[in-house]
Design an enzyme around this catalytic site. Structure first.
Site, PDB file in Angstrom:
ATOM      1  N   ALA A 149      -5.123  37.027  -5.530  1.00  9.97           N
ATOM      2  CA  ALA A 149      -6.336  36.453  -4.924  1.00  9.97           C
ATOM      3  C   ALA A 149      -6.503  35.018  -5.397  1.00  9.97           C
ATOM      4  O   ALA A 149      -6.485  34.757  -6.606  1.00  9.97           O
ATOM      5  CB  ALA A 149      -7.558  37.284  -5.302  1.00  9.97           C
ATOM      6  N   GLU A 152      -6.224  41.227 -24.646  1.00 10.38           N
ATOM      7  CA  GLU A 152      -5.516  40.531 -25.732  1.00 10.38           C
ATOM      8  C   GLU A 152      -5.544  39.015 -25.569  1.00 10.38           C
ATOM      9  O   GLU A 152      -5.622  38.267 -26.550  1.00 10.38           O
ATOM     10  CB  GLU A 152      -4.067  41.029 -25.820  1.00 10.38           C
ATOM     11  CG  GLU A 152      -3.238  40.401 -26.913  1.00 10.38           C
ATOM     12  CD  GLU A 152      -3.823  40.638 -28.304  1.00 10.38           C
ATOM     13  OE1 GLU A 152      -4.419  39.681 -28.837  1.00 10.38           O
ATOM     14  OE2 GLU A 152      -3.706  41.750 -28.849  1.00 10.38           O
ATOM     15  N   GLY A 179      -5.146  33.400 -27.510  1.00 13.52           N
ATOM     16  CA  GLY A 179      -4.087  33.277 -26.499  1.00 13.52           C
ATOM     17  C   GLY A 179      -2.937  34.236 -26.764  1.00 13.52           C
ATOM     18  O   GLY A 179      -3.109  35.452 -26.752  1.00 13.52           O
ATOM     19  N   GLY A 194      -4.121  17.294 -22.242  1.00  8.81           N
ATOM     20  CA  GLY A 194      -4.440  18.485 -21.446  1.00  8.81           C
ATOM     21  C   GLY A 194      -4.945  19.660 -22.255  1.00  8.81           C
ATOM     22  O   GLY A 194      -5.018  20.776 -21.743  1.00  8.81           O
ATOM     23  N   GLU A 206     -10.971  20.987 -22.138  1.00  4.15           N
ATOM     24  CA  GLU A 206     -11.457  21.326 -20.805  1.00  4.15           C
ATOM     25  C   GLU A 206     -11.958  20.040 -20.130  1.00  4.15           C
ATOM     26  O   GLU A 206     -12.250  19.049 -20.801  1.00  4.15           O
ATOM     27  CB  GLU A 206     -12.650  22.294 -20.922  1.00  4.15           C
ATOM     28  CG  GLU A 206     -12.416  23.481 -21.821  1.00  4.15           C
ATOM     29  CD  GLU A 206     -11.588  24.572 -21.174  1.00  4.15           C
ATOM     30  OE1 GLU A 206     -11.715  24.765 -19.954  1.00  4.15           O
ATOM     31  OE2 GLU A 206     -10.812  25.224 -21.881  1.00  4.15           O
ATOM     32  N   ASP A 227     -16.904  28.317 -27.054  1.00  2.00           N
ATOM     33  CA  ASP A 227     -15.676  29.101 -26.872  1.00  2.00           C
ATOM     34  C   ASP A 227     -15.370  29.894 -28.153  1.00  2.00           C
ATOM     35  O   ASP A 227     -15.074  31.090 -28.107  1.00  2.00           O
ATOM     36  CB  ASP A 227     -14.534  28.124 -26.533  1.00  2.00           C
ATOM     37  CG  ASP A 227     -13.182  28.792 -26.444  1.00  2.00           C
ATOM     38  OD1 ASP A 227     -12.884  29.388 -25.406  1.00  2.00           O
ATOM     39  OD2 ASP A 227     -12.412  28.709 -27.426  1.00  2.00           O
ATOM     40  N   LYS A 266     -15.334  34.115 -29.004  1.00  2.00           N
ATOM     41  CA  LYS A 266     -14.219  34.795 -29.668  1.00  2.00           C
ATOM     42  C   LYS A 266     -14.698  35.480 -30.953  1.00  2.00           C
ATOM     43  O   LYS A 266     -14.236  36.577 -31.292  1.00  2.00           O
ATOM     44  CB  LYS A 266     -13.096  33.797 -29.940  1.00  2.00           C
ATOM     45  CG  LYS A 266     -12.443  33.312 -28.628  1.00  2.00           C
ATOM     46  CD  LYS A 266     -11.607  32.064 -28.826  1.00  2.00           C
ATOM     47  CE  LYS A 266     -10.944  31.633 -27.526  1.00  2.00           C
ATOM     48  NZ  LYS A 266     -10.314  30.304 -27.609  1.00  2.00           N
ATOM     49  N   GLY A 281      -2.584  27.793 -23.539  1.00  6.05           N
ATOM     50  CA  GLY A 281      -1.394  27.428 -22.760  1.00  6.05           C
ATOM     51  C   GLY A 281      -1.107  28.524 -21.741  1.00  6.05           C
ATOM     52  O   GLY A 281      -1.238  29.707 -22.053  1.00  6.05           O
TER      53      GLY A 281
END
Ligand SMILES: NC(=O)C1=CN([C@@H]2O[C@H](COP(=O)(O)OP(=O)(O)OC[C@H]3O[C@@H](n4cnc5c(N)ncnc54)[C@H](O)[C@@H]3O)[C@@H](O)[C@H]2O)C=CC1
Ligand SMILES: N[C@@H](CC=O)C(=O)O
Ligand code: NA
Length: 436
Positions: free
Chosen positions: A46, A130, A135, A188, A191, A202, A206, A309
């Site tokens: 999607a 996970e 990450g 990069g 955000e 963020d 977590k 990543g």
């Protein structure tokens, strides 16, 4: 050639992570089938716009803008759209239609975990996440499975790559926060709107997820104390370096026993802190993440690697998917989240830690005695004090390290110091974590 049965996989979102998940599924289908004993069949992806340019070219016939229809008939749904809605509704629909779900959406799990886990448990579905913390680093499964027989006492985590990159750059090059953030954006890592990173949002999501898992307790995101790195100055980083510390944005999850009653509670908090250079977390450079876990029987453990990543995070998603697919082969319900301990989540003023306070004071007789009285009056014990004098201005800088003190006592001490006529300014107050 073995004829494997098919497990139908629907993917929602083909951005940085989703497109890599689709690529790995398509490229490694045969090998995964042998590992699982069933074939993972990607039945659709999607997307918002089927004609959009993507880093990974996906077969056009797999693309659809109709996520709701795609979910119907899927055995496993992978949600990698991000955000709360429509992700929450689609995950609930997927569970309702009998699918297991894999997500990397920490915002969704932190804000709506209990609702989603309850829905999954009701129908025996699995909801795996996970990728949501650290990450690629395996940390959710180690906490849920490998340490399920142990008692986690404390977690110190560097769980946001962007802020770790910024603080590391400030430490190694003397850059200002603004310049380091600009570099992080160029590379990069940050955000488009980096508030979630530098504001600590963020990391707080977590922390809520890690604390819930580690302490078998639902820790709502609203109960996580959060301070970002926006106030961290190049001067603080520099004086930390000279004193043998490094500034890190930490997510801290801790069991706390009330001194008087002995009753147990938990704390989840995020703030920039001084970490001794000898601590393993001090060696976490660049955009890497690390989670340092202290468990009663296992002792200290460190989980380290790429916290972000596309392809790295896709590894964690694939791991969850393979585990779910293996269960499909064997049969049986998913594993429910364990929140049986239901410990109270304590506010920040119930924690104790050590502090480093930097004061600008007049270089006059009696100043040290006055300052020492302020600490003593509030029951905060001084562990060390260093003074440097600027002969030109006639001002002295005092760096004061405390023994463990409560947040409440420390706040009162700082207010009294700021009001004292011998104090020119309170230049810096930082907590010290991970010291022996
Ligand atoms: N990128 C990373 O390094 C990590 C990402 N995550 C999490 O993984 C998830 C995905 O992250 P990224 O791939 O980086 O995000 P992204 O922004 O690159 O990709 C999200 C994709 O979903 C699509 N999308 C959004 N709403 C949609 C809708 N209603 N219908 C169809 N498509 C829709 C967007 O167009 C975009 O292509 C997020 O929850 C993120 O927090 C977790 C760990 C690391
Ligand atoms: N913006 C996050 C990405 C992963 O969760 C980070 O910088 O760590
Ligand atoms: Na992870």
């Amino acid at each position: 050639m073995i004829e494997y049965r098919s497990i139908r996989v629907a993917l929602l979102g083909a951005g940085s992570v989703g497109s890599q998940v689709a690529r790995l599924l398509l490229e490694h289908g045969d090998e995964l089938a042998q590992r699982i004993g069933a074939r993972l069949e990607l039945v659709g992806v999607a997307v918002r716009d089927v004609d959009a340019r993507r880093d990974v070219e996906l077969p056009r016939e797999l693309l659809t803008t109709d996520a709701e229809t795609l979910i119907l008939g899927a055995d496993v749904v992978i949600e990698l759209m991000g955000g709360i809605e429509p992700a929450r509704t689609l995950v609930l629909q997927a569970i309702g239609s009998g699918a297991d779900v894999v997500t990397g959406n920490k915002a969704l799990i932190a804000a709506h975990g209990p609702e989603l886990f309850a829905a999954a448990e009701q129908v025996g579905a699995q909801l795996s996440y996970e990728a949501a913390v650290g990450g690629a680093i395996p940390i959710i499964r180690p906490l849920r499975d490998s340490l399920a027989g142990d008692r986690v006492e404390r977690i110190l985590g560097i769980v946001n790559g962007t802020t770790n990159f910024i603080l590391d750059r400030m430490d190694t090059t003397g850059a200002s926060l603004e310049d380091a953030l600009a570099t992080a954006t160029e590379l990069g890592y940050a955000e488009a709107d980096p508030t979630a990173d530098i504001g600590g949002y963020d990391a707080a999501q977590k922390a809520a997820i890690l604390a819930s898992l580690a302490f078998h307790t639902n820790v709502p995101i609203e109960d996580v104390h959060r301070e970002g790195i926006t106030q961290v100055s190049a001067e603080q980083v520099e004086s930390a370096r000279k004193a043998g510390y490094v500034v890190k944005l930490l997510a801290i999850c801790e069991r706390i026993a009330d001194a008087a009653s002995g009753e147990e509670g938990v704390s989840a908090r995020v703030y920039p802190a001084l970490v001794p250079r000898s601590h393993p977390l001090a060696a976490v450079h660049g955009a890497n993440n690390a989670v340092f876990v202290e468990a009663a029987a296992a002792g200290p453990l460190m989980f380290y690697g790429a916290g972000a990543g596309g392809v790295q995070t896709a590894s964690a998603v694939l791991g969850d998917l393979v585990a779910i697919a293996r269960r499909h082969v064997i049969g049986g319900p998913g594993t429910a989240e364990s929140t049986h301990a239901a410990l109270p989540v304590l506010p920040i003023d119930r924690i104790t830690t050590r502090y480093a306070i930097t004061l600008e004071v007049a270089d006059e007789p009696g100043v040290l005695a006055t300052i020492a009285h302020v600490f003593a009056d509030h029951g905060v014990s001084v562990e060390q004090l260093e003074q440097t004098v600027d002969e030109v201005s006639g001002r002295a800088t005092l760096v004061i390290g405390t023994h463990e003190a409560s947040e409440g006592a420390l706040a009162q001490t700082v207010a009294a110091l700021a009001a004292s006529p011998v104090v020119v300014s309170v230049a810096s107050v930082l907590r010290v974590e991970g010291a022996q």
